[in-house]
Design a protein around this motif. Sequence first.
Motif, PDB file in Angstrom:
ATOM      1  N   PRO A   1      -2.158  -1.897  -3.112  1.00  0.00           N
ATOM      2  CA  PRO A   1      -1.062  -0.898  -3.207  1.00  0.00           C
ATOM      3  C   PRO A   1      -1.071   0.077  -4.155  1.00  0.00           C
ATOM      4  O   PRO A   1      -0.795   1.201  -4.612  1.00  0.00           O
ATOM      5  N   GLU A   2      -1.066  -0.671  -5.725  1.00  0.00           N
ATOM      6  CA  GLU A   2      -1.058   0.028  -6.849  1.00  0.00           C
ATOM      7  C   GLU A   2      -2.272   1.361  -6.949  1.00  0.00           C
ATOM      8  O   GLU A   2      -1.832   2.225  -7.262  1.00  0.00           O
ATOM      9  N   VAL A   3      -3.361   1.180  -6.252  1.00  0.00           N
ATOM     10  CA  VAL A   3      -4.237   2.204  -6.240  1.00  0.00           C
ATOM     11  C   VAL A   3      -4.061   3.063  -5.292  1.00  0.00           C
ATOM     12  O   VAL A   3      -4.213   4.307  -5.375  1.00  0.00           O
ATOM     13  N   LEU A   4      -3.775   2.588  -4.018  1.00  0.00           N
ATOM     14  CA  LEU A   4      -3.407   3.271  -2.871  1.00  0.00           C
ATOM     15  C   LEU A   4      -2.118   4.332  -2.986  1.00  0.00           C
ATOM     16  O   LEU A   4      -2.388   5.648  -2.718  1.00  0.00           O
ATOM     17  N   ASN A   5      -1.218   3.762  -3.604  1.00  0.00           N
ATOM     18  CA  ASN A   5      -0.018   4.735  -3.791  1.00  0.00           C
ATOM     19  C   ASN A   5      -0.413   6.042  -4.949  1.00  0.00           C
ATOM     20  O   ASN A   5       0.045   6.944  -4.634  1.00  0.00           O
ATOM     21  N   GLU A   6      -1.188   5.504  -5.981  1.00  0.00           N
ATOM     22  CA  GLU A   6      -1.579   6.716  -6.684  1.00  0.00           C
ATOM     23  C   GLU A   6      -2.431   7.446  -5.917  1.00  0.00           C
ATOM     24  O   GLU A   6      -2.336   8.997  -5.904  1.00  0.00           O
ATOM     25  N   TYR A   7      -3.404   7.113  -4.990  1.00  0.00           N
ATOM     26  CA  TYR A   7      -4.434   8.186  -4.423  1.00  0.00           C
ATOM     27  C   TYR A   7      -3.447   9.022  -3.301  1.00  0.00           C
ATOM     28  O   TYR A   7      -3.815   9.965  -3.382  1.00  0.00           O
ATOM     29  N   ASN A   8      -2.593   8.394  -2.660  1.00  0.00           N
ATOM     30  CA  ASN A   8      -1.787   9.129  -1.892  1.00  0.00           C
ATOM     31  C   ASN A   8      -0.858  10.212  -2.549  1.00  0.00           C
ATOM     32  O   ASN A   8      -0.359  11.077  -1.496  1.00  0.00           O
TER      33      ASN A   8
END
Length: 212
Positions: free
Chosen positions: A99-106
């Motif tokens: 989620p740390e990466v996906l939240n930034e990507y989103n």
Amino acid sequence: MPNKFCSDAGTAYAQQIARQATIKQRPASATPSVPTTRSSTLQGHAVLVCDIQEGHRHTVHHFESVVATAVRMIRLAKLFGIPVFLTVLHPNLYGSTVPEVLNEYNQLGLLQGGVFTKTRYFGNVPDLHTAIKQQSITKVMICGLEAHISIQLTVFGLIPHGLGVHIILDGISSCNKEEIPVAVALMRQMGAKGERIFIATSETMAYSMMGV
């Protein structure tokens, strides 16, 4: 005299990102309001985040540091208007992107290059190559897992397509830490033979983007 890639506020924010040591979860509204700019020097650049998934969290050496670097690269990409691509390996086995990466990507909006699911460690799936070609990408900054498998195979697969690859050293790792320097040495050796492979760090790339 170095080119000025962004406003003074943008430069200060990039410096902050470059030296950031920890991840702080934050809503999109908490991100400083800095105009996204893109220098002609950065045209054709992209960030590729490779296989940073939940299934690796408790097995990969210095996993949290890799996640922190990936987040840093995504934030830099957002600031400088660089597209970001994600790959996900066998999600049924390794889980989803953390989620740390996906939240930034989103939060990237139009800079989302795409999320590409693969069933082999070799990261050069046709849809990914198509997306890279459609956006006229010529240089890829890569981070993720694992250094001696997916990263190495993906790098060697990108080169024949005429792409230059910057390996973000503080953004790669493996389950067995002994594999990391071996993989880096092999990729560096390929670079020394004339292939367009370069070893860098996230901070080096941040200051390079700023033109300093």
